[in-house]
Write an enzyme that holds these catalytic residues in place. Structure first.
Site, PDB file in Angstrom:
ATOM      1  N   GLN A  98      -4.345  -1.472   9.617  1.00  0.00           N
ATOM      2  CA  GLN A  98      -4.467  -3.006   9.328  1.00  0.00           C
ATOM      3  C   GLN A  98      -5.216  -3.439  10.085  1.00  0.00           C
ATOM      4  O   GLN A  98      -4.165  -4.035  11.088  1.00  0.00           O
ATOM      5  CB  GLN A  98      -2.173  -3.296   9.183  1.00  0.00           C
ATOM      6  N   ASP A 143     -11.370   3.103   4.206  1.00  0.00           N
ATOM      7  CA  ASP A 143     -11.446   1.471   4.072  1.00  0.00           C
ATOM      8  C   ASP A 143     -13.253   2.306   4.162  1.00  0.00           C
ATOM      9  O   ASP A 143     -13.967   1.162   3.519  1.00  0.00           O
ATOM     10  CB  ASP A 143     -10.906   0.403   5.370  1.00  0.00           C
ATOM     11  N   LYS A 169       0.785  -1.277  -0.155  1.00  0.00           N
ATOM     12  CA  LYS A 169       0.016   0.246   0.399  1.00  0.00           C
ATOM     13  C   LYS A 169       0.982   1.296  -0.170  1.00  0.00           C
ATOM     14  O   LYS A 169       0.947   1.832  -0.622  1.00  0.00           O
ATOM     15  CB  LYS A 169      -0.687  -0.101   1.130  1.00  0.00           C
TER      16      LYS A 169
END
Ligand code: NAD
Length: 296
Positions: free
Chosen positions: A96, A119, A52
């Site tokens: 994460q 997200d 990422k």
């Protein structure tokens, strides 16, 4: 003839669009920033975070890489999130997952400022998505929508079956497919571990989105001829390769590709889209926070 849905190609197009948006934001004095927070020693999570960060660099997004000890107290993670929420140079925050067992995942997701929650997992953003007023669509189902759009797969009036009901894939996917909006308007069935007669549901599906995390458990004999098959699953199976394993989807590609009208490979299907849509959501977050119009 079966079409192979090329996630790498569509993701490259998304990244090009994102890079143009970054240029527009830069011209307005805004450098979009994405903070990744890793609280884990799991090699897979470490790899995901470094990918990422690399993706950010490629399109001109500033990557902020925060790493915490996996056994640090939960309070340290919450303070880190608070600091990132307050930073003007951070437009998107991604913690994460999974977080360690001693950390309450739901509290983590609620702690991230909803306008930085790229997200799309904060309850406010989940609620907005369900209400048809999404701020950020979660990256994987959003990426699936982009693939369907790129390959002109008609969702309106189609019978879609989503296999899996997780908060990050199955549920938001089904919610997007039922919206009265482009790449929506599908009659959508959600199957899960307690579904009886999965094969019976799949047999009538024009579109199958497989996200159960079960290696190659959907095969061609279960599909309607001509169906569009989107395989979200990424499963490690033992294999005679250098690494000792191979990655396979939830769908048995060989038999399914003989029946399907269009199908995504694994790897090279949904995976690259998930990564690209995180960049998309980050420039969108920067645009919303600074009121700079971008063309996404
Ligand atoms: P999860 O384990 O949270 O959820 C799996 C879901 O599948 C559950 O809702 C369960 O009810 C359902 N399920 C399990 N067995 C089933 C069965 N026999 N029949 C029908 N449904 C069944 O998983 P997740 O996080 O949603 O991920 C699913 C898969 O997608 C995994 O392989 C994961 O690695 C992969 N994934 C890929 C991407 C990507 O970018 N390609 C992103 C996220 C997840």
């Amino acid at each position: 003839m079966t079409r192979t849905i090329d996630g790498n190609a569509v993701a490259a197009d998304v990244r090009d669009d994102v890079a143009e948006c970054v240029a527009t934001l830069e011209a307005a004095g805004v450098t979009p920033g994405l903070a990744t927070v890793l609280m884990s020693e799991d090699p897979a999570s470490e790899t995901y975070v470094s990918m990422k960060q690399r993706d950010c660099e490629e399109v001109g997004i500033e990557g902020i890489d925060v790493e915490l000890d996996a056994d640090a107290p939960a309070a340290e993670l919450f303070e880190t999130i608070d600091d990132l929420n307050a930073r003007e140079d951070v437009h998107g925050i991604l913690v994460q997952l999974p977080v360690p067992d001693h950390v309450d995942k739901r509290r983590v997701l609620r702690r991230i400022a909803p306008e930085k929650d790229v997200d799309g997992f904060h309850p406010e953003n989940v609620g907005r998505l369900v209400a048809g007023d999404a701020r950020f669509k979660p990256c994987t189902p959003h990426g699936v929508q982009k693939l369907l759009e790129a390959y002109d797969v008609e969702t309106e009036g189609a019978d879609a079956v989503v296999v899996g009901r997780s908060d990050i894939v199955g549920k938001p996917m089904a919610n997007l497919l039922i919206q009265k909006s482009p790449v929506g308007n599908a009659t959508t069935t959600v199957c899960h571990s307690r579904t009886e007669d999965l094969a019976g549901k799949l047999a009538d599906a024009d579109i199958v989105i497989a996200a159960a995390g079960m290696p190659e458990f959907i095969d061609g004999s279960m599909l309607k001829p001509g169906a569009t098959v989107i395989d979200v699953g990424i499963n490690r199976v033992d294999a005679d390769t250098e690494k000792g394993y191979a990655l396979v989807g939830d769908v048995d590609y060989e038999s399914a590709s003989e029946v399907a009208g269009a199908i995504t490979p694994v790897p090279g299907g949904v995976g690259p889209m998930t990564r690209a849509m995180l960049l998309y959501n980050t420039v969108q977050a920067a645009s919303l926070q600074h009121d700079v119009e971008i063309d996404l």
